[in-house]
Design a protein around this motif. Structure first.
Motif, PDB file in Angstrom:
ATOM      1  N   GLY A 102      -4.083  -1.095  12.135  1.00 42.01           N
ATOM      2  CA  GLY A 102      -5.257  -0.469  12.733  1.00 42.01           C
ATOM      3  C   GLY A 102      -5.416   0.973  12.261  1.00 42.01           C
ATOM      4  O   GLY A 102      -4.442   1.623  11.875  1.00 42.01           O
ATOM      5  N   ARG A 103      -6.655   1.451  12.311  1.00 43.38           N
ATOM      6  CA  ARG A 103      -6.958   2.825  11.903  1.00 43.38           C
ATOM      7  C   ARG A 103      -7.181   3.688  13.131  1.00 43.38           C
ATOM      8  O   ARG A 103      -7.828   3.282  14.091  1.00 43.38           O
ATOM      9  CB  ARG A 103      -8.196   2.854  11.008  1.00 43.38           C
ATOM     10  N   HIS A 104      -6.634   4.919  13.076  1.00 38.79           N
ATOM     11  CA  HIS A 104      -6.795   5.874  14.165  1.00 38.79           C
ATOM     12  C   HIS A 104      -7.050   7.252  13.561  1.00 38.79           C
ATOM     13  O   HIS A 104      -6.870   7.468  12.357  1.00 38.79           O
ATOM     14  CB  HIS A 104      -5.542   5.906  15.043  1.00 38.79           C
ATOM     15  N   ARG A 163       4.878 -19.481   9.186  1.00 35.79           N
ATOM     16  CA  ARG A 163       5.043 -18.039   8.942  1.00 35.79           C
ATOM     17  C   ARG A 163       3.708 -17.346   9.170  1.00 35.79           C
ATOM     18  O   ARG A 163       2.680 -17.760   8.629  1.00 35.79           O
ATOM     19  CB  ARG A 163       5.526 -17.811   7.510  1.00 35.79           C
ATOM     20  N   PRO A 164       3.690 -16.250   9.943  1.00 37.68           N
ATOM     21  CA  PRO A 164       2.419 -15.538  10.173  1.00 37.68           C
ATOM     22  C   PRO A 164       1.881 -14.945   8.869  1.00 37.68           C
ATOM     23  O   PRO A 164       2.637 -14.580   7.961  1.00 37.68           O
ATOM     24  CB  PRO A 164       2.803 -14.435  11.160  1.00 37.68           C
ATOM     25  N   ALA A 165       0.574 -14.820   8.796  1.00 36.59           N
ATOM     26  CA  ALA A 165      -0.056 -14.239   7.610  1.00 36.59           C
ATOM     27  C   ALA A 165       0.113 -12.722   7.621  1.00 36.59           C
ATOM     28  O   ALA A 165       0.155 -12.086   8.685  1.00 36.59           O
ATOM     29  CB  ALA A 165      -1.534 -14.610   7.584  1.00 36.59           C
ATOM     30  N   ASP A 166       0.210 -12.156   6.435  1.00 39.16           N
ATOM     31  CA  ASP A 166       0.223 -10.699   6.299  1.00 39.16           C
ATOM     32  C   ASP A 166      -1.218 -10.192   6.377  1.00 39.16           C
ATOM     33  O   ASP A 166      -2.175 -10.949   6.146  1.00 39.16           O
ATOM     34  CB  ASP A 166       0.838 -10.298   4.959  1.00 39.16           C
ATOM     35  N   ALA A 171      -8.400  -5.879   5.394  1.00 34.55           N
ATOM     36  CA  ALA A 171      -7.891  -5.223   6.604  1.00 34.55           C
ATOM     37  C   ALA A 171      -7.206  -3.903   6.267  1.00 34.55           C
ATOM     38  O   ALA A 171      -7.142  -3.006   7.115  1.00 34.55           O
ATOM     39  CB  ALA A 171      -6.918  -6.151   7.325  1.00 34.55           C
ATOM     40  N   LEU A 172      -6.702  -3.770   5.033  1.00 38.01           N
ATOM     41  CA  LEU A 172      -6.004  -2.548   4.615  1.00 38.01           C
ATOM     42  C   LEU A 172      -6.932  -1.532   3.952  1.00 38.01           C
ATOM     43  O   LEU A 172      -6.524  -0.379   3.736  1.00 38.01           O
ATOM     44  CB  LEU A 172      -4.875  -2.903   3.640  1.00 38.01           C
ATOM     45  N   THR A 173      -8.153  -1.939   3.618  1.00 43.58           N
ATOM     46  CA  THR A 173      -9.090  -1.040   2.949  1.00 43.58           C
ATOM     47  C   THR A 173      -9.373   0.189   3.812  1.00 43.58           C
ATOM     48  O   THR A 173      -9.627   0.080   5.016  1.00 43.58           O
ATOM     49  CB  THR A 173     -10.414  -1.768   2.653  1.00 43.58           C
ATOM     50  N   GLY A 174      -9.293   1.367   3.184  1.00 45.10           N
ATOM     51  CA  GLY A 174      -9.556   2.615   3.897  1.00 45.10           C
ATOM     52  C   GLY A 174      -8.351   3.161   4.629  1.00 45.10           C
ATOM     53  O   GLY A 174      -8.448   4.198   5.283  1.00 45.10           O
ATOM     54  N   ALA A 180       1.808  -4.636   4.275  1.00 39.44           N
ATOM     55  CA  ALA A 180       2.675  -4.728   5.449  1.00 39.44           C
ATOM     56  C   ALA A 180       2.994  -6.202   5.651  1.00 39.44           C
ATOM     57  O   ALA A 180       2.095  -7.050   5.559  1.00 39.44           O
ATOM     58  CB  ALA A 180       2.007  -4.148   6.686  1.00 39.44           C
ATOM     59  N   ASN A 181       4.255  -6.515   5.933  1.00 36.33           N
ATOM     60  CA  ASN A 181       4.704  -7.903   6.000  1.00 36.33           C
ATOM     61  C   ASN A 181       5.058  -8.315   7.419  1.00 36.33           C
ATOM     62  O   ASN A 181       5.654  -7.544   8.185  1.00 36.33           O
ATOM     63  CB  ASN A 181       5.932  -8.114   5.111  1.00 36.33           C
ATOM     64  N   ALA A 182       4.704  -9.551   7.734  1.00 37.10           N
ATOM     65  CA  ALA A 182       5.134 -10.133   9.000  1.00 37.10           C
ATOM     66  C   ALA A 182       6.645 -10.375   8.949  1.00 37.10           C
ATOM     67  O   ALA A 182       7.265 -10.382   7.873  1.00 37.10           O
ATOM     68  CB  ALA A 182       4.399 -11.450   9.240  1.00 37.10           C
ATOM     69  N   ILE A 183       7.257 -10.541  10.111  1.00 38.66           N
ATOM     70  CA  ILE A 183       8.686 -10.855  10.193  1.00 38.66           C
ATOM     71  C   ILE A 183       8.818 -12.329  10.569  1.00 38.66           C
ATOM     72  O   ILE A 183       8.222 -12.792  11.568  1.00 38.66           O
ATOM     73  CB  ILE A 183       9.390  -9.958  11.235  1.00 38.66           C
ATOM     74  N   PHE A 184       9.581 -13.048   9.771  1.00 39.78           N
ATOM     75  CA  PHE A 184       9.763 -14.473  10.017  1.00 39.78           C
ATOM     76  C   PHE A 184      11.257 -14.782   9.921  1.00 39.78           C
ATOM     77  O   PHE A 184      11.809 -14.955   8.845  1.00 39.78           O
ATOM     78  CB  PHE A 184       8.974 -15.296   8.994  1.00 39.78           C
TER      79      PHE A 184
END
Length: 222
Positions: A102-104, A163-166, A171-174, A180-184
Motif C-alpha cells: 500500500g501507498r502512504h 501458494r499466495p500470489a505476489d 500494484a507496485l507502480t508508483g 515483495a514475496n508472499a511467505i509459503f
C-alpha cells in the motif's frame, strides 16, 4: 752718471723690490690643497613600485548547490530491526503469509497477514545478495537493494493450500517497492521473504499487529 753706474742702481732696486714681495707672506705654508671630496651616496636603490596586478576574470568555482537530504520519518532507520525475542520461535502463525502493498504519505507499506493468532518474532535487514534460508541458493529478486524478512513461527502449509500470489506489477507502480514475496511455509520454523527496493537502501521500520496477525514493513519514499 755713467752707464755702468746706472745698471748697478737698477739691479739694486730690483733686488730690494723682490725681497719686499717675499716678506709680505706671513701665513704658514698650508701644505698641498686637499683634493675636493666627492660625496658618495650610500642610499639604498629605490625599489621599483610594485605593479598592481590587474584582476582577471574570476576562476573560482561557483559554490556547489547543496542537495537537501530527504527527511526521514520518525522511527525509520537503515539498521537491522529485531523483535526482543528473536531468534526464539514465536507463536504459531500458520503456514502461509499473504502479502500486499500500500501507498502512504512519506512511505510505502508491505504487509504479511497470517491465519494463526500467535505473536511473531522477526528480523528485518538489508542484505547484499538474497539467499534462500535452508538451500543457500541465490534468490532472483527485482530491485536495487534487498530487505530480508525472517518471521517465526511459520509451519507447513496444509494440504491443498495454494501458494499466495505476489503483488502484481500494477500494484507496485508508483511505489519504491520493486518486488515483495508472499511467505509459503518455513524452514525450521522460520518463514522468509524478500523486498526489492528501488534505487537504493531506504530507511524502514517494522511493527507487528494483532487481529489478524500481521507483520508490517514501512519503507520511506523520500
Amino acid at each position: 752718471m755713467t752707464r755702468s753706474a746706472r745698471r748697478a742702481t737698477v739691479a739694486l732696486v730690483v733686488v730690494t723690490v723682490g725681497g719686499g714681495v717675499a716678506a709680505c707672506s706671513d701665513d704658514p705654508d698650508p701644505g698641498p690643497s686637499p683634493s675636493p671630496s666627492v660625496a658618495t651616496s650610500s642610499a639604498a636603490p629605490t625599489a621599483s613600485p610594485t605593479a598592481s596586478a590587474t584582476p582577471g576574470p574570476s576562476t573560482s568555482s561557483p559554490a556547489a548547490t547543496a542537495i537537501p537530504t530527504p527527511a526521514v520519518p520518525a522511527g525509520f532507520a537503515l539498521t537491522d530491526v529485531m523483535s526482543p525475542r528473536f531468534p526464539d520461535l514465536g507463536g504459531d502463525l500458520g503456514g502461509v503469509g499473504i502479502v500486499r502493498v500500500g501507498r502512504h504519505s512519506g512511505y510505502d507499506r508491505v504487509v504479511w497477514e497470517f491465519p494463526g493468532a500467535g505473536t511473531p518474532t522477526y528480523r528485518v535487514r538489508y542484505v547484499d545478495t538474497p539467499i534462500a534460508d535452508g538451500s543457500g541458493d541465490v534468490v532472483a529478486v527485482t530491485g536495487d537493494a534487498f530487505l530480508e524478512v525472517l518471521i517465526t513461527s511459520v509451519g507447513i502449509p496444509d494440504d491443498g493450500v495454494a501458494r499466495p500470489a505476489d503483488p502484481t506489477a500494477s500494484a507496485l507502480t508508483g511505489t519504491v517497492i520493486a518486488e515483495a514475496n508472499a511467505i509459503f511455509g518455513g524452514f525450521e520454523g522460520y518463514g522468509q521473504s524478500f523486498i526489492g527496493v528501488r534505487d537504493r537502501e531506504r530507511p524502514f521500520k517494522v511493527s507487528a499487529l494483532a487481529g489478524p496477525t500481521r507483520l508490517v514493513v514501512d519503507i520511506a519514499t523520500g
